[in-house]
Design an enzyme around this catalytic site. Structure first.
Site, PDB file in Angstrom:
ATOM      1  N   ILE A 144      34.848  67.366  57.450  1.00 55.49           N
ATOM      2  CA  ILE A 144      35.345  66.523  58.538  1.00 55.49           C
ATOM      3  C   ILE A 144      36.826  66.315  58.211  1.00 55.49           C
ATOM      4  O   ILE A 144      37.189  66.025  57.068  1.00 55.49           O
ATOM      5  CB  ILE A 144      34.555  65.191  58.609  1.00 55.49           C
ATOM      6  CG1 ILE A 144      35.027  64.278  59.739  1.00 55.49           C
ATOM      7  CG2 ILE A 144      34.587  64.442  57.306  1.00 55.49           C
ATOM      8  CD1 ILE A 144      34.110  63.035  59.938  1.00 55.49           C
ATOM      9  N   SER A 145      37.701  66.502  59.201  1.00 59.12           N
ATOM     10  CA  SER A 145      39.142  66.404  58.947  1.00 59.12           C
ATOM     11  C   SER A 145      39.542  64.985  58.569  1.00 59.12           C
ATOM     12  O   SER A 145      38.873  64.027  58.930  1.00 59.12           O
ATOM     13  CB  SER A 145      39.928  66.805  60.197  1.00 59.12           C
ATOM     14  OG  SER A 145      39.533  68.072  60.643  1.00 59.12           O
ATOM     15  N   GLN A 146      40.675  64.874  57.870  1.00 57.14           N
ATOM     16  CA  GLN A 146      41.141  63.535  57.490  1.00 57.14           C
ATOM     17  C   GLN A 146      41.599  62.784  58.749  1.00 57.14           C
ATOM     18  O   GLN A 146      42.089  63.399  59.709  1.00 57.14           O
ATOM     19  CB  GLN A 146      42.270  63.626  56.479  1.00 57.14           C
ATOM     20  CG  GLN A 146      43.601  64.035  57.056  1.00 57.14           C
ATOM     21  CD  GLN A 146      44.612  64.314  55.950  1.00 57.14           C
ATOM     22  OE1 GLN A 146      44.640  65.397  55.403  1.00 57.14           O
ATOM     23  NE2 GLN A 146      45.413  63.327  55.643  1.00 57.14           N
ATOM     24  N   PRO A 147      41.424  61.461  58.753  1.00 53.98           N
ATOM     25  CA  PRO A 147      41.751  60.674  59.955  1.00 53.98           C
ATOM     26  C   PRO A 147      43.155  60.937  60.499  1.00 53.98           C
ATOM     27  O   PRO A 147      43.333  61.043  61.717  1.00 53.98           O
ATOM     28  CB  PRO A 147      41.595  59.226  59.480  1.00 53.98           C
ATOM     29  CG  PRO A 147      40.549  59.315  58.410  1.00 53.98           C
ATOM     30  CD  PRO A 147      40.790  60.625  57.714  1.00 53.98           C
TER      31      PRO A 147
ATOM     32  N   ARG B 200      32.857  56.171  61.928  1.00 52.27           N
ATOM     33  CA  ARG B 200      33.049  57.409  61.149  1.00 52.27           C
ATOM     34  C   ARG B 200      32.012  57.567  60.030  1.00 52.27           C
ATOM     35  O   ARG B 200      31.580  58.681  59.726  1.00 52.27           O
ATOM     36  CB  ARG B 200      34.485  57.408  60.583  1.00 52.27           C
ATOM     37  CG  ARG B 200      34.875  58.666  59.813  1.00 52.27           C
ATOM     38  CD  ARG B 200      36.351  58.618  59.450  1.00 52.27           C
ATOM     39  NE  ARG B 200      36.689  59.571  58.413  1.00 52.27           N
ATOM     40  CZ  ARG B 200      37.127  60.814  58.645  1.00 52.27           C
ATOM     41  NH1 ARG B 200      37.302  61.239  59.873  1.00 52.27           N
ATOM     42  NH2 ARG B 200      37.404  61.616  57.642  1.00 52.27           N
TER      43      ARG B 200
END
Ligand code: SAH
Length: 212
Positions: A66-69, A36
């Site tokens: 970028i979206s959170q995991p 990531r």
């Protein structure tokens, strides 16, 4: 970042995802492998000073994130994917979600509106991931139908073309709405369409091409 550091950060991230209720092994294993930090700092721009493995969204330039995991894991788990399936993503952004899908062994097609992001994502993604610059409202008709569609930006309503490009037993997950957004799951069963409202979320808007 040292390789061993990034491995332990990823292991911690996966442990947290499990604690938050993610169970799909295919998703967890893939997120444990994809680097990531490379996606967060791509393009030579210093995109963020935060921990690339922390559970929050991060800026990737051009006003995008970028979206959170957790949200990535949650959406992919809900698609109930199996290796070998064909998946369309709308909003490649950094390419992270596409990389996770690739690692899961599905065939990935991803569309990104902002050309520079698509180019940078393309450099990080494996040669077997298909990426193109374009308006995701049209989907990718030449490659349809898809077993699953994941949308990483929020339209006001479910784009009709994306429903049409699902197989007769296809699944889609997408955030819908403007200020108040919710994830919606679209499930086709023998061609019949079911809609399920899911978590409240916050995504960048899915814009129409003329906006750029
Ligand atoms: N999945 C991405 C998230 C990126 S944010 C990641 O892992 O990094 C959402 C992305 O959707 C942005 O890059 C934005 O440019 C893109 N986007 C917005 N509207 C779009 C549209 N109509 N078609 C394709 N992409 C779009």
């Amino acid at each position: 970042m040292e390789r061993s550091d990034s491995i332990s950060l990823r292991n911690n991230m996966v442990r947290l995802l499990e604690q938050m209720g993610i169970k799909d092994k295919l998703v967890l294993d893939a997120m444990g492998k994809v680097e990531r930090h490379l996606f967060v700092s791509a393009g030579g721009r210093f995109r963020s000073i935060n921990d690339p493995y922390g559970d929050y969204p991060l800026p990737i330039g051009f006003g995008q994130t970028i979206s959170q995991p957790f949200i990535v894991a949650y959406m992919l788990e809900k698609l109930e994917l199996a290796a070998g399936e064909k998946v369309l993503e709308i909003g490649a952004g950094s390419g992270y979600v596409a990389a996770v899908l690739d690692e899961m062994g599905v065939e990935v097609f991803t569309v990104e509106l902002i050309e520079q992001l698509a180019v940078e994502a393309g450099r990080l993604l494996g040669a077997n991931v298909h990426i193109r610059t374009g308006d995701g409202y049209a989907g990718w008709p030449e490659q349809a139908p898809f077993d699953a569609v994941v949308v990483s930006c929020a339209p006001d309503s479910i784009p009709e073309a994306l429903i049409q490009q699902l197989t007769g037993n296809g699944r889609m997950i997408l955030p819908v709405g403007t200020i108040h957004q919710r994830l919606v799951r679209v499930v086709k069963k023998g061609g019949e369409i079911e809609l399920h409202s899911d978590l409240a979320v916050r995504f960048v808007p899915m814009v129409h091409q003329e906006g750029y």
